[in-house]
Design an enzyme around this catalytic site. Structure first.
Site, PDB file in Angstrom:
ATOM      1  N   ILE A 106      -5.023  -6.496   3.779  1.00  0.00           N
ATOM      2  CA  ILE A 106      -3.679  -5.937   4.018  1.00  0.00           C
ATOM      3  C   ILE A 106      -2.611  -6.972   3.661  1.00  0.00           C
ATOM      4  O   ILE A 106      -1.578  -6.637   3.081  1.00  0.00           O
ATOM      5  CB  ILE A 106      -3.531  -5.457   5.487  1.00  0.00           C
ATOM      6  CG1 ILE A 106      -4.715  -4.551   5.870  1.00  0.00           C
ATOM      7  CG2 ILE A 106      -2.219  -4.703   5.665  1.00  0.00           C
ATOM      8  CD1 ILE A 106      -4.730  -4.120   7.323  1.00  0.00           C
ATOM      9  N   ASP A 156      -5.246 -23.763   9.376  1.00  0.00           N
ATOM     10  CA  ASP A 156      -5.812 -22.952  10.453  1.00  0.00           C
ATOM     11  C   ASP A 156      -4.763 -22.810  11.550  1.00  0.00           C
ATOM     12  O   ASP A 156      -4.305 -23.813  12.110  1.00  0.00           O
ATOM     13  CB  ASP A 156      -7.069 -23.652  10.995  1.00  0.00           C
ATOM     14  CG  ASP A 156      -7.839 -22.767  11.953  1.00  0.00           C
ATOM     15  OD1 ASP A 156      -7.242 -21.811  12.494  1.00  0.00           O
ATOM     16  OD2 ASP A 156      -9.038 -23.024  12.153  1.00  0.00           O
ATOM     17  N   PHE A 206      -0.807 -11.428  10.023  1.00  0.00           N
ATOM     18  CA  PHE A 206      -2.057 -10.673   9.823  1.00  0.00           C
ATOM     19  C   PHE A 206      -3.278 -11.452  10.317  1.00  0.00           C
ATOM     20  O   PHE A 206      -4.266 -10.851  10.718  1.00  0.00           O
ATOM     21  CB  PHE A 206      -2.292 -10.420   8.327  1.00  0.00           C
ATOM     22  CG  PHE A 206      -1.287  -9.520   7.677  1.00  0.00           C
ATOM     23  CD1 PHE A 206      -1.343  -8.152   7.861  1.00  0.00           C
ATOM     24  CD2 PHE A 206      -0.286 -10.049   6.873  1.00  0.00           C
ATOM     25  CE1 PHE A 206      -0.428  -7.320   7.252  1.00  0.00           C
ATOM     26  CE2 PHE A 206       0.643  -9.221   6.262  1.00  0.00           C
ATOM     27  CZ  PHE A 206       0.575  -7.854   6.455  1.00  0.00           C
ATOM     28  N   ALA A 207      -3.209 -12.787  10.167  1.00  0.00           N
ATOM     29  CA  ALA A 207      -4.418 -13.609  10.320  1.00  0.00           C
ATOM     30  C   ALA A 207      -5.163 -13.311  11.609  1.00  0.00           C
ATOM     31  O   ALA A 207      -4.628 -13.502  12.698  1.00  0.00           O
ATOM     32  CB  ALA A 207      -4.027 -15.083  10.276  1.00  0.00           C
ATOM     33  N   LYS A 209     -11.609  -9.405  12.278  1.00  0.00           N
ATOM     34  CA  LYS A 209     -11.440  -7.958  12.428  1.00  0.00           C
ATOM     35  C   LYS A 209     -12.728  -7.141  12.420  1.00  0.00           C
ATOM     36  O   LYS A 209     -12.687  -5.914  12.337  1.00  0.00           O
ATOM     37  CB  LYS A 209     -10.514  -7.448  11.318  1.00  0.00           C
ATOM     38  CG  LYS A 209     -11.076  -7.727   9.935  1.00  0.00           C
ATOM     39  CD  LYS A 209     -10.357  -6.971   8.861  1.00  0.00           C
ATOM     40  CE  LYS A 209     -11.086  -7.098   7.549  1.00  0.00           C
ATOM     41  NZ  LYS A 209     -10.509  -6.349   6.455  1.00  0.00           N
ATOM     42  N   SER A 247      -3.542  -2.281  15.924  1.00  0.00           N
ATOM     43  CA  SER A 247      -4.593  -1.382  15.454  1.00  0.00           C
ATOM     44  C   SER A 247      -4.635  -0.139  16.328  1.00  0.00           C
ATOM     45  O   SER A 247      -4.356  -0.213  17.537  1.00  0.00           O
ATOM     46  CB  SER A 247      -5.916  -2.140  15.554  1.00  0.00           C
ATOM     47  OG  SER A 247      -7.005  -1.256  15.586  1.00  0.00           O
ATOM     48  N   TYR A 269     -12.719  -7.008  19.805  1.00  0.00           N
ATOM     49  CA  TYR A 269     -11.683  -6.986  18.760  1.00  0.00           C
ATOM     50  C   TYR A 269     -10.478  -6.170  19.229  1.00  0.00           C
ATOM     51  O   TYR A 269      -9.330  -6.628  19.199  1.00  0.00           O
ATOM     52  CB  TYR A 269     -12.251  -6.400  17.449  1.00  0.00           C
ATOM     53  CG  TYR A 269     -11.167  -5.929  16.526  1.00  0.00           C
ATOM     54  CD1 TYR A 269     -10.426  -6.853  15.794  1.00  0.00           C
ATOM     55  CD2 TYR A 269     -10.825  -4.575  16.429  1.00  0.00           C
ATOM     56  CE1 TYR A 269      -9.379  -6.438  14.978  1.00  0.00           C
ATOM     57  CE2 TYR A 269      -9.782  -4.152  15.624  1.00  0.00           C
ATOM     58  CZ  TYR A 269      -9.068  -5.089  14.902  1.00  0.00           C
ATOM     59  OH  TYR A 269      -8.018  -4.670  14.113  1.00  0.00           O
ATOM     60  N   LYS A 277      -6.352  -7.094  20.343  1.00  0.00           N
ATOM     61  CA  LYS A 277      -5.122  -6.430  19.867  1.00  0.00           C
ATOM     62  C   LYS A 277      -4.298  -5.946  21.060  1.00  0.00           C
ATOM     63  O   LYS A 277      -3.075  -6.041  21.059  1.00  0.00           O
ATOM     64  CB  LYS A 277      -5.453  -5.280  18.914  1.00  0.00           C
ATOM     65  CG  LYS A 277      -6.052  -5.738  17.591  1.00  0.00           C
ATOM     66  CD  LYS A 277      -5.095  -6.627  16.798  1.00  0.00           C
ATOM     67  CE  LYS A 277      -5.701  -7.170  15.524  1.00  0.00           C
ATOM     68  NZ  LYS A 277      -4.843  -8.162  14.847  1.00  0.00           N
ATOM     69  N   LEU A 317     -16.181   2.613   5.874  1.00  0.00           N
ATOM     70  CA  LEU A 317     -16.648   3.746   5.073  1.00  0.00           C
ATOM     71  C   LEU A 317     -16.324   3.643   3.577  1.00  0.00           C
ATOM     72  O   LEU A 317     -17.217   3.831   2.743  1.00  0.00           O
ATOM     73  CB  LEU A 317     -16.061   5.054   5.646  1.00  0.00           C
ATOM     74  CG  LEU A 317     -16.502   6.314   4.912  1.00  0.00           C
ATOM     75  CD1 LEU A 317     -18.005   6.517   5.000  1.00  0.00           C
ATOM     76  CD2 LEU A 317     -15.762   7.534   5.458  1.00  0.00           C
ATOM     77  N   ASP A 361     -18.616   4.439  18.143  1.00  0.00           N
ATOM     78  CA  ASP A 361     -17.694   5.228  17.335  1.00  0.00           C
ATOM     79  C   ASP A 361     -16.929   6.236  18.194  1.00  0.00           C
ATOM     80  O   ASP A 361     -17.507   6.916  19.039  1.00  0.00           O
ATOM     81  CB  ASP A 361     -18.444   6.002  16.233  1.00  0.00           C
ATOM     82  CG  ASP A 361     -18.487   5.252  14.926  1.00  0.00           C
ATOM     83  OD1 ASP A 361     -17.686   4.314  14.751  1.00  0.00           O
ATOM     84  OD2 ASP A 361     -19.324   5.599  14.072  1.00  0.00           O
TER      85      ASP A 361
HETATM   86  N1  UDP Z   1     -19.171   5.681   8.605  1.00  0.00           N
HETATM   87  C1  UDP Z   1     -20.334   6.252   8.117  1.00  0.00           C
HETATM   88  N2  UDP Z   1     -21.154   5.493   7.340  1.00  0.00           N
HETATM   89  C2  UDP Z   1     -20.881   4.195   7.020  1.00  0.00           C
HETATM   90  C3  UDP Z   1     -19.682   3.612   7.522  1.00  0.00           C
HETATM   91  C4  UDP Z   1     -18.855   4.386   8.313  1.00  0.00           C
HETATM   92  O1  UDP Z   1     -20.641   7.418   8.410  1.00  0.00           O
HETATM   93  O2  UDP Z   1     -21.676   3.549   6.335  1.00  0.00           O
HETATM   94  C5  UDP Z   1     -18.281   6.481   9.457  1.00  0.00           C
HETATM   95  C6  UDP Z   1     -18.111   5.895  10.841  1.00  0.00           C
HETATM   96  O3  UDP Z   1     -19.145   6.342  11.694  1.00  0.00           O
HETATM   97  C7  UDP Z   1     -16.752   6.432  11.236  1.00  0.00           C
HETATM   98  C8  UDP Z   1     -15.994   6.509   9.902  1.00  0.00           C
HETATM   99  O4  UDP Z   1     -17.004   6.488   8.882  1.00  0.00           O
HETATM  100  O5  UDP Z   1     -16.879   7.723  11.733  1.00  0.00           O
HETATM  101  C9  UDP Z   1     -15.047   5.361   9.695  1.00  0.00           C
HETATM  102  O6  UDP Z   1     -15.742   4.163   9.946  1.00  0.00           O
HETATM  103  P1  UDP Z   1     -15.129   2.733   9.590  1.00  0.00           P
HETATM  104  O7  UDP Z   1     -16.134   1.698   9.989  1.00  0.00           O
HETATM  105  O8  UDP Z   1     -14.653   2.708   8.185  1.00  0.00           O
HETATM  106  O9  UDP Z   1     -13.822   2.648  10.507  1.00  0.00           O
HETATM  107  P2  UDP Z   1     -13.636   2.715  12.106  1.00  0.00           P
HETATM  108  O10 UDP Z   1     -14.951   2.976  12.746  1.00  0.00           O
HETATM  109  O11 UDP Z   1     -13.068   1.393  12.454  1.00  0.00           O
HETATM  110  O12 UDP Z   1     -12.672   3.819  12.315  1.00  0.00           O
END
Ligand code: UDP
Length: 346
Positions: A12, A58, A81-82, A85, A125, A150, A154, A201, A299
């Site tokens: 970012i 740093d 930003f640093a 994550k 976030s 994490y 935030k 993803l 998730d």
């Molecule tokens: N996801 C997935 N397969 C992957 C990586 C992520 O199905 O290999 C799904 C994950 O379960 C979530 C969505 O994609 O529902 C976004 O995940 P990401 O890790 O990108 O972001 P975050 O979980 O931080 O929202």
């Protein structure tokens, strides 16, 4: 106006530097390059023609951080930003996350105080909301328990800034709560450079399409959503970058309602994992090899933003679609330079 960017070699940060430069700001960068590569600055220079001064410093080292501020007494704003994550890593190594993300913030705030910096933008976030009770989330949606260290850093970071702002009326703060940033600059000269195996993803999708990964998985198809997979609000990286520039301009204009404000930065649209996969297939013509598997622990089922407040106050409108995200992420994947596969620290 001179802006100090911290973590400007990251995903970012690098895109935001481009947007700041294109809007007439002067930028100085601090990055320890432990999880980023200074090569990003070459990409920025190729896009903008500007060689950004870079300090491989740093932020957990207060004396070293202070030295950079002392060399640039005309810094008027900071975009901070640093931070680390990786959500999963933070669960494994919580102390590392508290130590790094919060000590660095405390040191930057110390310098804000000592050097009288006027404007400050903080990378927050949507994970601060936890498992929100209402969708879309607005800035007023109550924060639930953080799902990871994490996310907790935030939440605490926002709290630190809020309390600091109360006793520093001479400085104005904006915290931007990012939803899911993805995509790359259309030139493909900068992009998401996770040198570890990506877990987000969109990079997982592009790794699968290019054959770096033989196949990918969709975590969970039994969620209470339209196709059973999780819903997220994917924001195009250049739109997110521009939200930082708009925030600085907002603080500069003096139109801010308080000296600490929070904005959601998403596009207000929920996209399921399966829809994201289909969007990639549509724009590239490539079929992804994927398998449906169980839910990934931690998730959230669905989260997307109401970004009305940012649109109105900051005069900011996201323009990139999920297709733009996929198109640019794919271009980046194909052109990715060597530097983007490793950190340049050490
Ligand atoms: N996801 C997935 N397969 C992957 C990586 C992520 O199905 O290999 C799904 C994950 O379960 C979530 C969505 O994609 O529902 C976004 O995940 P990401 O890790 O990108 O972001 P975050 O979980 O931080 O929202």
């Amino acid at each position: 106006m001179k802006i100090l960017v911290t973590g400007g070699c990251g995903f970012i940060g690098s895109h935001t530097i481009v947007d700041l430069l294109e809007n007439g700001f002067e930028v100085v960068n601090i990055d320890n390059n432990v999880r980023s590569n200074a090569g990003a600055l070459e990409g920025i220079e190729a896009i903008t023609g500007v060689k950004v001064p870079h300090y491989q410093t740093d932020l957990c080292d207060l004396a070293a951080t202070r030295k950079v501020f002392a060399e640039h007494p005309d810094i008027e704003g900071i975009v901070h930003f640093a931070a680390y994550k990786a959500v999963g890593e933070s669960v494994e190594k919580p102390v590392l996350y508290y130590q790094n993300n919060l000590n660095s913030l405390a040191n930057v705030l110390t310098c804000v105080e000592e050097f009288g910096v006027k404007h400050f933008i903080f990378s927050s976030s949507c994970s601060v909301y936890g498992n929100a009770d209402e969708l879309p989330v607005t800035e007023a949606t109550p924060m639930k328990e953080a799902e990871s260290p994490y996310a907790h850093t935030k939440q605490i970071g926002e709290g630190m800034i809020q309390h600091f702002a109360k006793v520093h009326p001479e400085t104005s703060f904006v915290a931007l709560r990012y939803f899911n940033p993805a995509g790359a600059h259309p030139s493909a000269l900068i992009g998401e450079a996770s040198f570890d195996k990506p877990t987000n993803l969109v990079p997982v999708i592009t790794d699968t399409a290019s054959g770096v990964r033989e196949k990918m998985v969709v975590f969970g198809t039994d969620y209470n959503t339209r196709d059973g997979s999780c819903i997220r609000d994917y924001i195009y990286i250049m739109d997110l970058a521009n939200a930082h520039t708009k925030s600085i301009q907002y603080l500069q204009s003096g139109k801010n309602k308080a000296n600490y404000e929070v904005f959601n930065v998403g596009i207000g649209e929920g996209v399921t994992v399966l829809e994201a996969i289909r969007a990639f297939e549509k724009v590239t013509g490539i079929s992804l090899n994927y398998e449906l598997v169980d839910r990934r622990p931690g998730d959230v089922e669905a989260i997307y933003s109401n970004y009305k407040y940012a649109a109105e106050a900051l005069n900011w409108t996201p323009k990139g679609s999920i297709e733009d995200i996929m198109q640019t992420a794919w271009q980046w994947q194909q052109k990715r330079p060597e530097w983007s596969f490793r950190s340049s620290a050490g």
